[in-house]
Write a protein that holds these residues in place. Structure first.
Motif, PDB file in Angstrom:
ATOM      1  N   TYR A 201     -11.063  -4.752  -0.675  1.00  0.00           N
ATOM      2  CA  TYR A 201     -11.685  -3.530  -1.196  1.00  0.00           C
ATOM      3  C   TYR A 201     -12.421  -3.811  -2.503  1.00  0.00           C
ATOM      4  CZ  TYR A 201      -8.066  -1.312   1.785  1.00  0.00           C
ATOM      5  OH  TYR A 201      -7.244  -0.937   2.808  1.00  0.00           O
ATOM      6  N   MET A 264      -8.828   4.548  -1.074  1.00  0.00           N
ATOM      7  CA  MET A 264      -8.674   4.169   0.331  1.00  0.00           C
ATOM      8  C   MET A 264      -9.083   5.294   1.273  1.00  0.00           C
ATOM      9  SD  MET A 264      -4.954   2.254   0.062  1.00  0.00           S
ATOM     10  CE  MET A 264      -4.760   1.916   1.815  1.00  0.00           C
ATOM     11  N   GLU A 282      -1.052  -1.872  -0.448  1.00  0.00           N
ATOM     12  CA  GLU A 282      -2.332  -2.479  -0.835  1.00  0.00           C
ATOM     13  C   GLU A 282      -2.338  -2.860  -2.311  1.00  0.00           C
ATOM     14  OE1 GLU A 282      -4.235  -3.640   1.270  1.00  0.00           O
ATOM     15  OE2 GLU A 282      -3.477  -2.546   3.027  1.00  0.00           O
TER      16      GLU A 282
END
Ligand code: ARG
Length: 368
Positions: A201, A264, A282
């Motif tokens: 990400y 997210m 994450e």
């Protein structure tokens, strides 16, 4: 004190750190010293081997597999007598530099002068040598680390002023017996940090999360052979869950799961979307990735717990038990996927060991 000293000497002998024939002579020396001075000085070997056993005995630590690799720095004569706090500060900064070791974090304990018969040893107010300030705001929220909000206020009462960011390293507050505490700002070079990015990400970096490279516990007393070492900072590498699944995510710490989940694109309006669980995973993955990428030692909780089980087995083979506190050994995420989940532990308290200091600053406060 004599009984505890004897217990340590006999234990060290039984583990091969002192020839059996030398035990009686050493005990006599200690008895003589106790009689004339009310205390005694441990040999370098007693200090080193004893500190390792103290770690091995500590029920809170999942990393004890490495107990034999602990290095001890003998700082007992630093700042002795009339020397001032600055000498202690320099030695503490040197500790951080040595423990950091360019990213290959060392297991390092520095041991300063113990308490004497009529006065305590030196100490620091900080729970860890590197920790971020937590500034309480008027509305009750905290900028920075809420864990240190009381310490931050205590240090501000001593005249320290921080920048007011989320990640200001607190100064070290050093207190020698019978004297006013003094604070010292750490040089930036002594505070290595890791910026948290995510392997997949790209937006993660913009959250601006970071953490200090390694922990250095500084509010524990090393209790060894009847002596109390009141300043004995202990550095080691992190397990990724300590940062991802506690420091940055606990609701009473940095509380970053909501912003991670928003990044997210998760629905944070309902518990049942499991947005916390997904964000937690994450974030922890990002911590591991970032430390690896920065070349800073860190371990994951699966490896750590496997090593712990190996440690237990080794201890049993050596005819010893393995004192452990289940709630501290089981990682804070994915506990049931690790081998320690199914096991049962006894947090038995045995000597030598480490024990927490009481909160030092006036006005009390919850501390950490
Ligand atoms: N949990 C503490 C922290 O996050 C550190 C405790 C010791 N941890 C260690 N890996 N030796 O700062």
């Amino acid at each position: 004190m004599a009984a505890e000293a004897e217990e340590l000497v006999r234990q060290l002998a039984s583990e091969g750190h002192l020839p059996p024939g030398a035990v009686e002579q050493r005990l006599q020396e200690i008895r003589d010293a106790l009689e004339s001075m009310g205390t005694y000085r441990q040999s370098t070997e007693e200090l080193l081997a004893g500190a390792r056993i103290a770690w091995r005995n500590n029920p809170q630590c999942v990393g004890k597999f490495y107990w034999k690799a602990l290095e001890t720095r003998d700082c007992r004569d630093v700042g002795a007598g009339s020397a001032d706090e600055a000498a202690l500060f320099e030695a503490l900064v040197e500790h951080l530099r040595l423990a950091w070791n360019g990213g290959k974090v060392r297991l390092l304990l520095s041991v300063f002068a113990p308490s004497g018969p009529d006065r305590p040893g030196p100490r620091v107010w900080n729970g860890q040598l590197i920790r971020y300030a937590g500034y309480r705001q008027h509305d009750g929220t905290v900028v920075g680390d809420p864990e240190t909000a009381d310490l931050t206020e205590a240090v501000q009462r001593l005249g320290w002023r921080g920048k007011g960011t989320e990640y200001d390293a607190l100064p070290l507050v050093i207190q020698r017996p019978g004297r006013e505490p003094r604070w010292f700002d750490l040089p930036a070079s002594a505070v290595p940090e890791v910026r948290i990015t995510h392997p997949d990400y790209p937006w993660f970096e913009r959250l601006g999360l970071r953490w200090h490279a390694f922990p250095t516990i500084s509010n524990q007393i090393l209790e060894l052979g009847g002596l109390h070492y009141t300043l004995a900072p202990f550095s080691a590498w992190y397990t990724c869950t300590e940062i991802g699944a506690r420091n940055l995510s606990d609701t009473n710490r940095y509380d970053k799961l909501p912003v991670v989940a928003q990044g997210m694109g998760l629905d944070t309006g309902r518990d049942r979307t499991l947005w916390r669980d997904r964000a937690l995973l994450e974030l922890t993955a990002a911590v591991l990735h970032s430390y690896d990428r920065a070349g800073v030692s860190i371990i994951d909780h699966h490896f750590a717990t496997k090593q712990f089980v190996r440690h237990e087995e080794r201890e049993h083979k050596s005819g010893r038990t393995c004192p452990a506190d289940w709630s501290a050994i089981v990682p804070t995420t994915s506990g049931s996927t690790t081998p320690v989940w199914q096991r049962r532990y006894e947090p038995t308290r045995v000597r030598p060991n480490f024990s927490p200091h009481p909160t030092p600053w006036p006005d009390g406060g919850a501390g950490s």
